[in-house]
Design an enzyme around this catalytic site. Structure first.
Site, PDB file in Angstrom:
ATOM      1  N   TYR A 123     -11.989  -7.898   6.694  1.00  0.00           N
ATOM      2  CA  TYR A 123     -10.978  -7.875   5.726  1.00  0.00           C
ATOM      3  C   TYR A 123     -10.785  -9.515   5.808  1.00  0.00           C
ATOM      4  O   TYR A 123     -10.289 -10.072   6.698  1.00  0.00           O
ATOM      5  CB  TYR A 123      -9.889  -7.279   6.516  1.00  0.00           C
ATOM      6  CG  TYR A 123      -8.501  -7.256   5.613  1.00  0.00           C
ATOM      7  CD1 TYR A 123      -8.607  -6.443   4.358  1.00  0.00           C
ATOM      8  CD2 TYR A 123      -7.597  -7.996   5.795  1.00  0.00           C
ATOM      9  CE1 TYR A 123      -7.275  -6.805   3.399  1.00  0.00           C
ATOM     10  CE2 TYR A 123      -6.555  -8.282   4.869  1.00  0.00           C
ATOM     11  CZ  TYR A 123      -6.445  -7.450   3.983  1.00  0.00           C
ATOM     12  OH  TYR A 123      -5.304  -7.673   3.119  1.00  0.00           O
TER      13      TYR A 123
ATOM     14  N   TYR B 244       0.824  -1.323  -0.158  1.00  0.00           N
ATOM     15  CA  TYR B 244       0.150   0.001   0.004  1.00  0.00           C
ATOM     16  C   TYR B 244       0.808   1.244  -0.162  1.00  0.00           C
ATOM     17  O   TYR B 244       0.674   2.156   1.140  1.00  0.00           O
ATOM     18  CB  TYR B 244      -1.164  -0.057   1.368  1.00  0.00           C
ATOM     19  CG  TYR B 244      -2.289  -1.100   1.108  1.00  0.00           C
ATOM     20  CD1 TYR B 244      -3.063  -0.964   0.319  1.00  0.00           C
ATOM     21  CD2 TYR B 244      -1.967  -2.237   1.518  1.00  0.00           C
ATOM     22  CE1 TYR B 244      -4.255  -1.781   0.054  1.00  0.00           C
ATOM     23  CE2 TYR B 244      -2.960  -3.296   1.043  1.00  0.00           C
ATOM     24  CZ  TYR B 244      -3.997  -2.985   0.688  1.00  0.00           C
ATOM     25  OH  TYR B 244      -5.053  -3.883   0.434  1.00  0.00           O
TER      26      TYR B 244
ATOM     27  N   ASP C 145     -12.704 -17.042   9.056  1.00  0.00           N
ATOM     28  CA  ASP C 145     -11.188 -16.482   8.771  1.00  0.00           C
ATOM     29  C   ASP C 145     -10.531 -16.159  10.004  1.00  0.00           C
ATOM     30  O   ASP C 145     -10.907 -15.311  10.492  1.00  0.00           O
ATOM     31  CB  ASP C 145     -11.505 -15.276   7.771  1.00  0.00           C
ATOM     32  CG  ASP C 145     -10.077 -14.854   7.321  1.00  0.00           C
ATOM     33  OD1 ASP C 145      -9.164 -15.104   8.130  1.00  0.00           O
ATOM     34  OD2 ASP C 145     -10.053 -13.880   6.582  1.00  0.00           O
TER      35      ASP C 145
ATOM     36  N   LYS D  65      -1.139 -16.397   8.746  1.00  0.00           N
ATOM     37  CA  LYS D  65      -0.259 -15.416   9.518  1.00  0.00           C
ATOM     38  C   LYS D  65       0.714 -16.264  10.460  1.00  0.00           C
ATOM     39  O   LYS D  65       1.780 -16.520  10.057  1.00  0.00           O
ATOM     40  CB  LYS D  65      -1.350 -14.503  10.144  1.00  0.00           C
ATOM     41  CG  LYS D  65      -1.710 -13.390   8.980  1.00  0.00           C
ATOM     42  CD  LYS D  65      -2.186 -12.046   9.666  1.00  0.00           C
ATOM     43  CE  LYS D  65      -2.113 -11.052   8.647  1.00  0.00           C
ATOM     44  NZ  LYS D  65      -3.585 -10.819   7.944  1.00  0.00           N
TER      45      LYS D  65
HETATM   46  C1  LIG Z   1      -4.097 -10.671   6.844  1.00  0.00           C
HETATM   47  C2  LIG Z   1      -5.233 -11.513   6.768  1.00  0.00           C
HETATM   48  C3  LIG Z   1      -5.849 -12.041   5.467  1.00  0.00           C
HETATM   49  C4  LIG Z   1      -4.928 -12.186   4.147  1.00  0.00           C
HETATM   50  O1  LIG Z   1      -3.741 -13.004   4.345  1.00  0.00           O
HETATM   51  P1  LIG Z   1      -2.432 -12.571   3.473  1.00  0.00           P
HETATM   52  O2  LIG Z   1      -1.305 -13.678   3.989  1.00  0.00           O
HETATM   53  O3  LIG Z   1      -1.759 -10.981   3.668  1.00  0.00           O
HETATM   54  O4  LIG Z   1      -2.766 -12.698   2.000  1.00  0.00           O
HETATM   55  C5  LIG Z   1      -6.974 -12.738   5.086  1.00  0.00           C
HETATM   56  N1  LIG Z   1      -7.681 -12.555   6.176  1.00  0.00           N
HETATM   57  C6  LIG Z   1      -7.553 -12.061   7.407  1.00  0.00           C
HETATM   58  C7  LIG Z   1      -8.376 -12.084   8.814  1.00  0.00           C
HETATM   59  C8  LIG Z   1      -6.254 -11.329   7.731  1.00  0.00           C
HETATM   60  O5  LIG Z   1      -6.036 -10.747   8.909  1.00  0.00           O
END
Ligand SMILES: *Cc1c(COP(=O)(O)O)cnc(C)c1O
Length: 427
Positions: A149, A21, A250, A279
């Site tokens: 997100y 970004y 997620d 992550k």
């Molecule tokens: C960081 C994140 C993503 C995306 O993961 P990347 O490894 O950056 O592609 C998806 N969902 C959540 C909740 C996240 O925090």
């Protein structure tokens, strides 16, 4: 030997390398890091910063960890990579075993993906393919909540908050999904059924075309660092069952202990049909993510044929090996006391910020601390102030937040929270 970084290197970086970004014009100077150890980032000029970000939620055990390093070195000698089509290997098998021991029992199959965004793409494809195989191809839209997100790729982007999801300009080319308002019920507030009424109405009206509800349970990360009631997650599960819609959780940010439980869905006492992890999966060492699904989901998809996804670097053995080592550390259970202590110390350390005029809210859950301001920060001026204080904190918008490595000491955490107070009070 630590690499030297010259001013010529930095000029080259500024002219030729995209950072997340950023603009290639007037981009803020990027700070050169030459090494990292424990919770410390070592800069090229000799300064050391306490890392409050765990490199975006991922380095939970800290940098340069002997056990993680050893796992990688050892795996390198066996094989760094091998294709996963038609071949398999022990690091992947071990990792899938470990993951399945940790997550809710209904989840039985693991898809290894290359990044969080890809794990979300895979989850979306699983949900759509599931309904296709079940003879209901009309169920192909997604339902989600605002302020979410889920990643930067197209499929994932389409489920991010349409306003603050960092992709407004793409709206016209994205699939149009359904958005319910973000939950308003705070983490500890009494449950109010009206909070979920609009989600229920969307399900009522559109369930014939909805494949899945996707959301981050309990903590919404990059879409606003909002905490909400586990009861909402529980009700969402019930509604998904009632309306024949899959639930995708997620937990890419919340997974592996960050909120105080191993997975945030445990706080709601429910299990998703599909779970995204990423992550912290490899302890922040390598890019890798995973999408787990229930026996039911994989059975239905498999009756019809094959699941249509398979990245080149699927289940990369190095990433699997270091993920195994990271999960071994989690299996000791030590994270639990670490996160509890961090929670208490963040509460104590950040509470003074509540009194500041520029502050809208202060909230803490597990090893996540958030100071929400009334106005967006000016990154160009605030970033150097944190560095000046010896800490690495990278705010976005109105949010100054930290999620330090679990191994951070009380003294280091105190420095971190004091720095936040100092910087925020100077605004
Ligand atoms: C960081 C994140 C993503 C995306 O993961 P990347 O490894 O950056 O592609 C998806 N969902 C959540 C909740 C996240 O925090």
């Amino acid at each position: 030997m630590k690499p030297l970084i010259s001013s010529d290197d930095l000029r080259f970086d500024a002219e030729h390398i995209w950072h997340p970004y950023t603009s290639m014009r007037n981009h803020y100077p990027q700070l050169p890091v030459v090494s990292a150890d424990g919770v410390m980032l070592n800069l090229a000029d000799g300064r050391e910063l306490i890392d409050g970000m765990s490199s975006w939620w991922s380095t939970i055990h800290g940098y340069n960890h002997a056990h993680l390093n050893a796992a990688l070195v050892q795996q390198t000698a066996n094989m760094s990579h091998v294709m996963f089509g038609g071949l398999t290997h022990k690091p992947a098998i071990e990792l899938a075993r470990r993951l399945l021991r940790m997550v809710p029992d209904n989840l039985q199959q693991v898809f290894f993906a290359d990044s969080g965004s890809v794990a979300v793409e895979v989850a979306i494809k699983m949900a759509i393919q599931y309904w296709h195989a079940a003879g209901r191809p009309g169920k192909h839209r997604l339902l989600t909540i605002r302020n979410g997100y889920h990643g930067d790729t197209f499929g994932a982007m389409a489920t991010c908050d349409p306003v603050n999801g960092m992709h407004e300009m793409f709206t016209d080319v994205l699939p149009q999904h359904l958005f319910a308002p973000a939950p308003e019920c705070g983490y500890e507030s009494a449950w109010d059924e009206s909070d979920i009424i609009q989600l229920k109405e969307l399900l009522e009206r559109h369930h014939e075309e909805i494949a899945a509800l996707i959301m981050e349970p309990v903590v919404q990360g990059a879409g606003g660092m909002r905490f909400y009631s586990p009861h909402y997650v529980r009700r969402a599960r019930e509604l998904c069952d009632q309306y024949d819609v899959l639930l995708i959780l997620d937990e890419i940010a919340t997974g592996f202990g960050r909120t105080g439980t191993l997975f945030a869905c445990e706080q709601a006492g429910i299990a998703p049909d599909i779970l995204c992890l990423g992550k912290a999966l490899t302890g922040g060492y390598m890019t890798m993510a995973a999408t787990l699904c229930s026996q039911q989901v994989s059975d239905v998809i498999s009756e019809q044929g094959v699941f249509m996804h398979g990245p080149t670097f699927m289940a990369n053995p190095l990433a699997c090996a270091v993920a195994n080592a990271s999960l071994q550390i989690l299996e000791t259970g030590e994270w639990h006391e670490q996160v509890q202590r961090i929670e208490l110390e963040l509460q104590a350390g950040l509470s003074a910020c509540r009194e500041l005029l520029v502050v809208e809210d202060v909230r803490v859950m597990g090893a996540i601390g958030v100071v929400e301001l009334k106005q967006p920060v000016d990154m160009a001026s605030i970033q150097p102030q944190f560095v000046e204080q010896g800490v690495w904190v990278r705010p976005f918008g109105k949010l100054v937040y930290v999620m330090p490595p679990y191994i951070i000491s009380s003294a280091q955490l105190k420095t971190l929270t004091t720095a936040i107070f100092e910087v925020v009070s100077s605004l």
